[in-house]
Scaffold this motif. Structure first.
Motif, PDB file in Angstrom:
ATOM      1  N   PHE A 121       0.765  -1.247   0.082  1.00  0.00           N
ATOM      2  CA  PHE A 121      -0.043  -0.066  -0.152  1.00  0.00           C
ATOM      3  C   PHE A 121       0.892   1.261  -0.099  1.00  0.00           C
ATOM      4  O   PHE A 121       0.677   2.339   0.487  1.00  0.00           O
ATOM      5  CB  PHE A 121      -0.921   0.185   1.207  1.00  0.00           C
ATOM      6  CG  PHE A 121      -1.821  -1.177   1.282  1.00  0.00           C
ATOM      7  CD1 PHE A 121      -2.829  -1.323   0.337  1.00  0.00           C
ATOM      8  CD2 PHE A 121      -1.573  -2.143   2.261  1.00  0.00           C
ATOM      9  CE1 PHE A 121      -3.686  -2.553   0.275  1.00  0.00           C
ATOM     10  CE2 PHE A 121      -2.529  -3.146   2.443  1.00  0.00           C
ATOM     11  CZ  PHE A 121      -3.649  -3.320   1.389  1.00  0.00           C
ATOM     12  N   ARG A 122       2.048   1.220  -0.754  1.00  0.00           N
ATOM     13  CA  ARG A 122       3.041   2.243  -0.727  1.00  0.00           C
ATOM     14  C   ARG A 122       2.257   3.541  -1.680  1.00  0.00           C
ATOM     15  O   ARG A 122       1.506   3.152  -2.544  1.00  0.00           O
ATOM     16  CB  ARG A 122       4.162   2.012  -1.286  1.00  0.00           C
ATOM     17  CG  ARG A 122       5.216   3.029  -1.261  1.00  0.00           C
ATOM     18  CD  ARG A 122       6.374   2.556  -1.997  1.00  0.00           C
ATOM     19  NE  ARG A 122       6.338   2.581  -3.342  1.00  0.00           N
ATOM     20  CZ  ARG A 122       6.337   3.627  -4.146  1.00  0.00           C
ATOM     21  NH1 ARG A 122       6.464   4.811  -3.797  1.00  0.00           N
ATOM     22  NH2 ARG A 122       5.921   3.592  -5.504  1.00  0.00           N
ATOM     23  N   SER A 123       2.254   4.789  -0.944  1.00  0.00           N
ATOM     24  CA  SER A 123       1.560   5.776  -1.495  1.00  0.00           C
ATOM     25  C   SER A 123       2.618   6.063  -2.842  1.00  0.00           C
ATOM     26  O   SER A 123       3.748   6.227  -2.778  1.00  0.00           O
ATOM     27  CB  SER A 123       1.798   6.722  -0.691  1.00  0.00           C
ATOM     28  OG  SER A 123       2.977   7.652  -0.580  1.00  0.00           O
ATOM     29  N   SER A 124       1.867   6.336  -3.879  1.00  0.00           N
ATOM     30  CA  SER A 124       2.522   6.579  -5.009  1.00  0.00           C
ATOM     31  C   SER A 124       3.069   7.865  -5.241  1.00  0.00           C
ATOM     32  O   SER A 124       3.854   8.230  -6.091  1.00  0.00           O
ATOM     33  CB  SER A 124       1.538   6.211  -6.230  1.00  0.00           C
ATOM     34  OG  SER A 124       0.345   7.188  -6.250  1.00  0.00           O
ATOM     35  N   GLY A 125       2.921   8.817  -4.247  1.00  0.00           N
ATOM     36  CA  GLY A 125       3.558   9.996  -4.410  1.00  0.00           C
ATOM     37  C   GLY A 125       4.918  10.013  -4.043  1.00  0.00           C
ATOM     38  O   GLY A 125       5.662  11.093  -4.247  1.00  0.00           O
TER      39      GLY A 125
ATOM     40  N   ASP B 278       8.777   9.471  -4.594  1.00  0.00           N
ATOM     41  CA  ASP B 278       9.735   9.299  -5.757  1.00  0.00           C
ATOM     42  C   ASP B 278      10.848   8.224  -5.512  1.00  0.00           C
ATOM     43  O   ASP B 278      11.363   7.798  -4.556  1.00  0.00           O
ATOM     44  CB  ASP B 278      10.425  10.614  -6.120  1.00  0.00           C
ATOM     45  CG  ASP B 278       9.523  11.631  -6.653  1.00  0.00           C
ATOM     46  OD1 ASP B 278       8.563  11.258  -7.079  1.00  0.00           O
ATOM     47  OD2 ASP B 278       9.919  12.627  -6.474  1.00  0.00           O
ATOM     48  N   LEU B 279      10.842   7.269  -6.371  1.00  0.00           N
ATOM     49  CA  LEU B 279      11.898   6.091  -6.501  1.00  0.00           C
ATOM     50  C   LEU B 279      12.936   6.323  -7.374  1.00  0.00           C
ATOM     51  O   LEU B 279      12.639   6.864  -8.336  1.00  0.00           O
ATOM     52  CB  LEU B 279      11.003   4.707  -6.736  1.00  0.00           C
ATOM     53  CG  LEU B 279      10.049   4.205  -5.549  1.00  0.00           C
ATOM     54  CD1 LEU B 279       9.248   2.825  -6.213  1.00  0.00           C
ATOM     55  CD2 LEU B 279      10.645   4.034  -4.436  1.00  0.00           C
ATOM     56  N   ALA B 280      13.902   5.641  -7.110  1.00  0.00           N
ATOM     57  CA  ALA B 280      15.158   5.612  -8.053  1.00  0.00           C
ATOM     58  C   ALA B 280      14.750   4.809  -9.130  1.00  0.00           C
ATOM     59  O   ALA B 280      13.528   3.890  -9.042  1.00  0.00           O
ATOM     60  CB  ALA B 280      16.468   5.106  -7.374  1.00  0.00           C
ATOM     61  N   THR B 281      15.258   4.808 -10.275  1.00  0.00           N
ATOM     62  CA  THR B 281      14.987   3.873 -11.392  1.00  0.00           C
ATOM     63  C   THR B 281      14.897   2.490 -11.139  1.00  0.00           C
ATOM     64  O   THR B 281      14.007   1.871 -11.534  1.00  0.00           O
ATOM     65  CB  THR B 281      16.001   4.078 -12.679  1.00  0.00           C
ATOM     66  OG1 THR B 281      16.056   5.846 -12.797  1.00  0.00           O
ATOM     67  CG2 THR B 281      15.583   3.496 -13.910  1.00  0.00           C
ATOM     68  N   VAL B 282      15.755   2.056 -10.585  1.00  0.00           N
ATOM     69  CA  VAL B 282      15.730   0.676 -10.037  1.00  0.00           C
ATOM     70  C   VAL B 282      14.652   0.303  -9.221  1.00  0.00           C
ATOM     71  O   VAL B 282      14.055  -0.806  -9.174  1.00  0.00           O
ATOM     72  CB  VAL B 282      17.261   0.293  -9.260  1.00  0.00           C
ATOM     73  CG1 VAL B 282      17.150  -1.349  -8.728  1.00  0.00           C
ATOM     74  CG2 VAL B 282      18.283   0.334 -10.389  1.00  0.00           C
ATOM     75  N   GLY B 283      14.395   1.065  -8.378  1.00  0.00           N
ATOM     76  CA  GLY B 283      13.204   0.877  -7.508  1.00  0.00           C
ATOM     77  C   GLY B 283      12.018   0.713  -8.152  1.00  0.00           C
ATOM     78  O   GLY B 283      11.011   0.148  -7.808  1.00  0.00           O
ATOM     79  N   THR B 284      11.970   1.834  -9.296  1.00  0.00           N
ATOM     80  CA  THR B 284      10.490   1.785  -9.997  1.00  0.00           C
ATOM     81  C   THR B 284      10.447   0.345 -10.656  1.00  0.00           C
ATOM     82  O   THR B 284       9.299  -0.057 -10.618  1.00  0.00           O
ATOM     83  CB  THR B 284      10.513   3.060 -11.036  1.00  0.00           C
ATOM     84  OG1 THR B 284      10.673   4.291 -10.500  1.00  0.00           O
ATOM     85  CG2 THR B 284       9.508   3.000 -11.940  1.00  0.00           C
TER      86      THR B 284
END
Length: 47
Positions: free
Chosen positions: A8-12, A14-20
């Protein structure tokens, strides 16, 4: 809870490219693995 923060991580955030990429892969493979587990259990019960 760790599962709560992953699922349920909020999509707000920002993740690193690898995390995405990891998040996209987990969102795709999670339901697939769950479905395979259900089929395996169903196959065990039927026999």
């Amino acid at each position: 809870m760790t599962i709560n923060s992953v699922v349920f991580r909020s999509s707000g955030q920002d993740l690193a490219t690898v995390g995405t990429y990891i998040e996209m892969a987990s969102r795709l493979t999670g339901p697939v693995l769950l479905g395979l587990a259900v089929l395996a259990i169903r196959n065990r019960v039927e026999r």
